[in-house]
Scaffold this motif. Structure first.
Motif, PDB file in Angstrom:
ATOM      1  N   GLY A  34     -77.528  82.844  68.547  1.00  0.00           N
ATOM      2  CA  GLY A  34     -78.699  81.989  68.395  1.00  0.00           C
ATOM      3  C   GLY A  34     -78.429  80.795  67.497  1.00  0.00           C
ATOM      4  N   GLN A  35     -77.158  80.436  67.338  1.00  0.00           N
ATOM      5  CA  GLN A  35     -76.776  79.307  66.479  1.00  0.00           C
ATOM      6  C   GLN A  35     -75.829  78.376  67.225  1.00  0.00           C
ATOM      7  OE1 GLN A  35     -77.784  78.172  63.760  1.00  0.00           O
ATOM      8  NE2 GLN A  35     -79.016  79.878  63.039  1.00  0.00           N
ATOM      9  N   ALA A  36     -76.299  77.165  67.514  1.00  0.00           N
ATOM     10  CA  ALA A  36     -75.412  76.198  68.141  1.00  0.00           C
ATOM     11  C   ALA A  36     -74.544  75.548  67.078  1.00  0.00           C
ATOM     12  CB  ALA A  36     -76.243  75.138  68.850  1.00  0.00           C
ATOM     13  N   ALA A  37     -73.285  75.286  67.417  1.00  0.00           N
ATOM     14  CA  ALA A  37     -72.425  74.516  66.524  1.00  0.00           C
ATOM     15  C   ALA A  37     -72.869  73.060  66.575  1.00  0.00           C
ATOM     16  CB  ALA A  37     -70.969  74.644  66.959  1.00  0.00           C
ATOM     17  N   THR A  38     -72.844  72.393  65.424  1.00  0.00           N
ATOM     18  CA  THR A  38     -73.292  70.999  65.400  1.00  0.00           C
ATOM     19  C   THR A  38     -72.178  70.021  65.059  1.00  0.00           C
ATOM     20  OG1 THR A  38     -74.032  71.349  63.132  1.00  0.00           O
ATOM     21  CG2 THR A  38     -75.696  71.502  64.870  1.00  0.00           C
ATOM     22  N   SER A  39     -71.131  70.498  64.352  1.00  0.00           N
ATOM     23  CA  SER A  39     -70.021  69.581  64.094  1.00  0.00           C
ATOM     24  C   SER A  39     -68.728  70.329  63.807  1.00  0.00           C
ATOM     25  CB  SER A  39     -70.347  68.634  62.928  1.00  0.00           C
ATOM     26  OG  SER A  39     -70.355  69.347  61.721  1.00  0.00           O
TER      27      SER A  39
ATOM     28  N   GLN B  81     -60.776  72.294  58.724  1.00  0.00           N
ATOM     29  CA  GLN B  81     -60.859  73.491  59.579  1.00  0.00           C
ATOM     30  C   GLN B  81     -62.188  74.214  59.376  1.00  0.00           C
ATOM     31  OE1 GLN B  81     -56.360  74.065  60.806  1.00  0.00           O
ATOM     32  NE2 GLN B  81     -57.254  75.853  59.884  1.00  0.00           N
ATOM     33  N   LYS B  82     -63.272  73.488  59.699  1.00  0.00           N
ATOM     34  CA  LYS B  82     -64.611  74.022  59.490  1.00  0.00           C
ATOM     35  C   LYS B  82     -65.538  73.646  60.638  1.00  0.00           C
ATOM     36  CE  LYS B  82     -65.710  72.701  55.179  1.00  0.00           C
ATOM     37  NZ  LYS B  82     -66.186  72.565  53.819  1.00  0.00           N
ATOM     38  N   VAL B  83     -66.379  74.600  61.046  1.00  0.00           N
ATOM     39  CA  VAL B  83     -67.433  74.338  62.030  1.00  0.00           C
ATOM     40  C   VAL B  83     -68.766  74.476  61.313  1.00  0.00           C
ATOM     41  CG1 VAL B  83     -68.572  75.227  64.105  1.00  0.00           C
ATOM     42  CG2 VAL B  83     -66.075  75.256  63.955  1.00  0.00           C
ATOM     43  N   THR B  84     -69.670  73.540  61.561  1.00  0.00           N
ATOM     44  CA  THR B  84     -71.017  73.650  60.983  1.00  0.00           C
ATOM     45  C   THR B  84     -71.982  74.022  62.103  1.00  0.00           C
ATOM     46  OG1 THR B  84     -70.418  71.894  59.462  1.00  0.00           O
ATOM     47  CG2 THR B  84     -72.757  72.466  59.579  1.00  0.00           C
ATOM     48  N   ASP B  85     -72.948  74.908  61.793  1.00  0.00           N
ATOM     49  CA  ASP B  85     -73.927  75.268  62.826  1.00  0.00           C
ATOM     50  C   ASP B  85     -75.297  74.685  62.488  1.00  0.00           C
ATOM     51  OD1 ASP B  85     -75.437  76.977  61.170  1.00  0.00           O
ATOM     52  OD2 ASP B  85     -74.300  78.759  61.772  1.00  0.00           O
ATOM     53  N   LEU B  86     -76.242  74.910  63.390  1.00  0.00           N
ATOM     54  CA  LEU B  86     -77.568  74.304  63.319  1.00  0.00           C
ATOM     55  C   LEU B  86     -78.310  74.679  62.032  1.00  0.00           C
ATOM     56  CD1 LEU B  86     -79.164  72.438  65.172  1.00  0.00           C
ATOM     57  CD2 LEU B  86     -80.163  74.453  66.260  1.00  0.00           C
ATOM     58  N   SER B  87     -78.021  75.843  61.504  1.00  0.00           N
ATOM     59  CA  SER B  87     -78.710  76.265  60.274  1.00  0.00           C
ATOM     60  C   SER B  87     -78.114  75.586  59.048  1.00  0.00           C
ATOM     61  CB  SER B  87     -78.604  77.787  60.113  1.00  0.00           C
ATOM     62  OG  SER B  87     -77.280  78.129  59.726  1.00  0.00           O
ATOM     63  N   GLY B  88     -77.020  74.844  59.253  1.00  0.00           N
ATOM     64  CA  GLY B  88     -76.354  74.179  58.141  1.00  0.00           C
ATOM     65  C   GLY B  88     -75.194  74.978  57.574  1.00  0.00           C
ATOM     66  N   ALA B  89     -75.056  76.221  58.021  1.00  0.00           N
ATOM     67  CA  ALA B  89     -73.964  77.062  57.527  1.00  0.00           C
ATOM     68  C   ALA B  89     -72.630  76.515  58.013  1.00  0.00           C
ATOM     69  CB  ALA B  89     -74.142  78.497  58.020  1.00  0.00           C
ATOM     70  N   SER B  90     -71.596  76.613  57.176  1.00  0.00           N
ATOM     71  CA  SER B  90     -70.290  76.166  57.646  1.00  0.00           C
ATOM     72  C   SER B  90     -69.355  77.365  57.753  1.00  0.00           C
ATOM     73  CB  SER B  90     -69.746  75.059  56.745  1.00  0.00           C
ATOM     74  OG  SER B  90     -68.983  75.592  55.713  1.00  0.00           O
ATOM     75  N   HIS B  91     -68.516  77.318  58.776  1.00  0.00           N
ATOM     76  CA  HIS B  91     -67.629  78.432  59.098  1.00  0.00           C
ATOM     77  C   HIS B  91     -66.193  77.939  59.072  1.00  0.00           C
ATOM     78  CE1 HIS B  91     -71.183  80.621  60.695  1.00  0.00           C
ATOM     79  NE2 HIS B  91     -71.557  79.416  61.102  1.00  0.00           N
ATOM     80  N   SER B  92     -65.428  78.405  58.073  1.00  0.00           N
ATOM     81  CA  SER B  92     -64.010  78.046  58.013  1.00  0.00           C
ATOM     82  C   SER B  92     -63.251  78.827  59.075  1.00  0.00           C
ATOM     83  CB  SER B  92     -63.437  78.413  56.643  1.00  0.00           C
ATOM     84  OG  SER B  92     -64.022  77.592  55.668  1.00  0.00           O
TER      85      SER B  92
ATOM     86  N   GLU C 221     -71.030  67.408  72.484  1.00  0.00           N
ATOM     87  CA  GLU C 221     -71.566  66.466  71.487  1.00  0.00           C
ATOM     88  C   GLU C 221     -71.146  66.855  70.067  1.00  0.00           C
ATOM     89  OE1 GLU C 221     -73.141  67.664  74.017  1.00  0.00           O
ATOM     90  OE2 GLU C 221     -74.073  65.991  75.095  1.00  0.00           O
ATOM     91  N   TRP C 222     -71.076  68.163  69.834  1.00  0.00           N
ATOM     92  CA  TRP C 222     -70.733  68.625  68.476  1.00  0.00           C
ATOM     93  C   TRP C 222     -69.287  68.300  68.088  1.00  0.00           C
ATOM     94  CZ3 TRP C 222     -67.375  72.940  67.433  1.00  0.00           C
ATOM     95  CH2 TRP C 222     -66.861  73.559  68.587  1.00  0.00           C
ATOM     96  N   LEU C 223     -68.491  67.868  69.066  1.00  0.00           N
ATOM     97  CA  LEU C 223     -67.085  67.550  68.799  1.00  0.00           C
ATOM     98  C   LEU C 223     -66.865  66.065  68.554  1.00  0.00           C
ATOM     99  CD1 LEU C 223     -65.610  69.842  71.573  1.00  0.00           C
ATOM    100  CD2 LEU C 223     -65.622  70.278  69.112  1.00  0.00           C
ATOM    101  N   GLU C 224     -67.958  65.289  68.619  1.00  0.00           N
ATOM    102  CA  GLU C 224     -67.797  63.848  68.409  1.00  0.00           C
ATOM    103  C   GLU C 224     -67.235  63.577  67.012  1.00  0.00           C
ATOM    104  OE1 GLU C 224     -71.512  61.963  69.493  1.00  0.00           O
ATOM    105  OE2 GLU C 224     -71.132  62.587  71.567  1.00  0.00           O
ATOM    106  N   GLY C 225     -66.283  62.666  66.949  1.00  0.00           N
ATOM    107  CA  GLY C 225     -65.681  62.337  65.648  1.00  0.00           C
ATOM    108  C   GLY C 225     -64.581  63.296  65.217  1.00  0.00           C
ATOM    109  N   SER C 226     -64.304  64.304  66.039  1.00  0.00           N
ATOM    110  CA  SER C 226     -63.281  65.290  65.655  1.00  0.00           C
ATOM    111  C   SER C 226     -61.877  64.840  66.039  1.00  0.00           C
ATOM    112  CB  SER C 226     -63.572  66.629  66.335  1.00  0.00           C
ATOM    113  OG  SER C 226     -63.382  66.502  67.738  1.00  0.00           O
ATOM    114  N   GLY C 227     -61.796  63.782  66.840  1.00  0.00           N
ATOM    115  CA  GLY C 227     -60.489  63.303  67.295  1.00  0.00           C
ATOM    116  C   GLY C 227     -60.055  63.908  68.618  1.00  0.00           C
ATOM    117  N   ILE C 228     -60.793  64.911  69.086  1.00  0.00           N
ATOM    118  CA  ILE C 228     -60.456  65.556  70.354  1.00  0.00           C
ATOM    119  C   ILE C 228     -60.905  64.664  71.519  1.00  0.00           C
ATOM    120  CG2 ILE C 228     -60.906  67.583  71.815  1.00  0.00           C
ATOM    121  CD1 ILE C 228     -61.396  69.163  69.239  1.00  0.00           C
ATOM    122  N   ASP C 229     -60.109  64.635  72.579  1.00  0.00           N
ATOM    123  CA  ASP C 229     -60.492  63.879  73.780  1.00  0.00           C
ATOM    124  C   ASP C 229     -61.628  64.620  74.488  1.00  0.00           C
ATOM    125  OD1 ASP C 229     -60.801  62.844  76.352  1.00  0.00           O
ATOM    126  OD2 ASP C 229     -58.693  62.270  76.514  1.00  0.00           O
ATOM    127  N   ILE C 230     -62.844  64.066  74.348  1.00  0.00           N
ATOM    128  CA  ILE C 230     -64.005  64.677  75.003  1.00  0.00           C
ATOM    129  C   ILE C 230     -64.610  63.710  76.006  1.00  0.00           C
ATOM    130  CG2 ILE C 230     -64.600  66.378  73.229  1.00  0.00           C
ATOM    131  CD1 ILE C 230     -66.698  64.297  72.196  1.00  0.00           C
TER     132      ILE C 230
END
Lengths: 63, 400
Positions: B76-81, B87-98, B243-252
């Motif tokens: 129930g949590q979308a990744a947002t960035s 080496q971190k993913v942030t989700d919609l709740s603001g939590a970050s996951h290393s 969309e959550w990968l924008e700015g990550s440098g990955i070819d999207i």
């Protein structure tokens, strides 16, 4: 030996399993699935792949 | 403790990736972040059995194998960035996951209604279990359903709606139903069968607007025609969730570009260390056909991509060499099927690429098999019924 079970109430005869484990599963001339219920351990990887790929999730490996 | 492997996307490709990592012998922590509230479930029944019956989610969950019983699910949590340096993913709740390594498995979402609905309800899409549940409640006898799009989802919903006693129109911009995948010859035949069941096809049009007092009552097409509609189903294709990968440098530029090892690539073609992409969102070259990277939305590919990425990643995390695995070409044969009424369509290959098709067995009006060619090279096989014959083609596609 591995025991293979297919829930024939779920099976829709898509035949995806046939490619993964052709010595275990086959489609007969009426498009229906037939399978060998007891196979050698050497088939384990193939049967596991068939379990994973079944679109109806109808295949089980019984212990 | 080292950071876990983070898999973003809690569906089939994510699950198969986790299993692959374990199969390669890596036993460290794995965390899956999924934006749906459910554990991985099987989507094909959503447009078929589940849409017509009374089935519940627990009937379509994938089994969780013992090897992955210890993974952590954040649902129930979308990744947002994504920050690939930290080496971190942030989700919609603001939590970050290393993470120590990342698997992108965020899949697709349906394209929305291409016009403003002005808050009018009764407009549906079909991708998730919740979508199927909402739609099936409305598929009642006598209900007037207008389906936008004549692809697989549109046609399967049409067949299910007809079975439920609805009155069905399918509106499509293109030519025949599922023509891209089936080619003109087979698509025309499939259309004939739909029409026999009562489906009305409206060609060369799309939606202009909706009319209704709260709930939809009529739909206006851009051709100017107006139809009564109690229900509108939007099935005009899908968009990659990147969309959550924008700015990550990955070819999207269209999904996530990966190499044959499912390793994410940057816009300049460099491998981004420890980042993989799998399933519908991944875009890759399939050397069975050509050198063009594509996203391919077929059943067996989340499993094929997930297994391979998982095994390469698992070995890598164990400190083993993956050179051998990377040297092996990734050439999965796409496989798809569709059930509409008593018509069972089964296909292998990339029929989309074909410039012509040829009937090679059976009769078009009954059961049949067609071969699909591009520049006289076999690129696919598709048919109605005759599954053993179609099946036998699987070995005809191989690397030269």
């Amino acid at each position: 030996m591995i025991k293979v079970e297919v829930d024939m109430t779920k099976c829709q005869h898509y035949g995806q399993c046939v490619f993964e484990a052709p010595t275990v599963f086959k489609l007969n001339s009426e498009d229906k699935l037939e399978y060998v219920a007891e196979v050698d351990d050497s088939e384990l990887d193939n049967v596991e792949a068939a379990v994973d790929i079944c679109p109806m999730q109808a295949i089980r490996i019984a212990q | 403790m080292s950071a876990p492997v983070v898999i973003v996307g809690g569906s089939l490709a994510g699950l198969r990736s986790a299993e692959g990592i374990r199969k390669a012998g890596y036993s460290g922590p794995i965390k899956v972040i999924g934006n749906e509230p459910y554990l991985p479930y099987n989507r094909p029944p959503l447009s078929k059995e589940l849409l017509s019956g009374s089935g519940e989610i627990d009937e379509i969950y994938f089994p969780i194998k013992e090897s992955v019983a210890d993974i952590e699910w954040v649902l129930g949590q979308a990744a947002t960035s994504l920050d690939t340096k930290e080496q971190k993913v942030t989700d919609l709740s603001g939590a970050s996951h290393s993470y120590s390594a990342l698997v992108i498995a965020t899949g697709l979402r349906p394209k929305p209604l291409p016009v403003d609905s002005n808050g009018i309800s009764g407009v549906h899409v079909l991708r998730t279990f919740d979508d199927a549940l909402a739609l099936r409640k409305q598929l009642l006898p006598g209900v007037k359903v207008v389906i936008l799009g004549a692809g697989f989802i549109g046609c399967e919903v049409a067949a299910t709606a007809i079975k439920a006693g609805c009155k069905v129109k399918v509106v499509a911009r293109g030519h025949e139903p599922m023509e891209e995948a089936l080619g003109k010859t087979l698509a025309k035949e499939v259309k004939r069968r739909h029409e026999l069941k009562g489906v009305e096809f409206v060609k060369g049009a799309s939606v202009f607007g909706l009319i209704g007092d709260g709930h939809v009552q009529r739909i206006i097409l851009d051709s100017g025609v107006i139809y009564d509609a109690d229900l509108v189903v939007v099935a005009i294709g899908s968009l990659p969730n990147t969309e959550w990968l924008e700015g990550s440098g990955i070819d999207i530029s269209n999904g996530v570009l990966v190499d044959g090892g499912l390793r994410a690539l940057s816009s300049d073609g460099a491998v981004i260390e420890n980042v993989f992409a799998v399933g519908d969102v991944a875009r890759y070259v399939n050397p069975l056909f050509d050198e063009v990277p594509r996203r391919v939305e077929h059943w067996n590919l989340p499993t094929e991509t997930g297994k391979r990425a998982g095994q390469i990643l698992g070995k890598q995390l164990n400190g083993e060499s993956v050179a051998d695995m990377l040297a092996e070409p990734f050439a999965p044969l796409p496989s798809f099927w569709s059930d509409q009424y008593d018509m069972h369509i089964l296909a292998f290959g990339m029929t989309y690429l074909a410039d012509r098709s040829e009937l090679v067995a059976g009769e078009l009006s009954g059961e049949c098999v067609l071969e699909y060619f591009r520049n006289d090279k076999l690129v696919g096989v598709c048919g109605i019924g005759m599954r053993p014959t179609i099946q036998s083609y699987r070995t005809k596609f191989s690397l030269a």
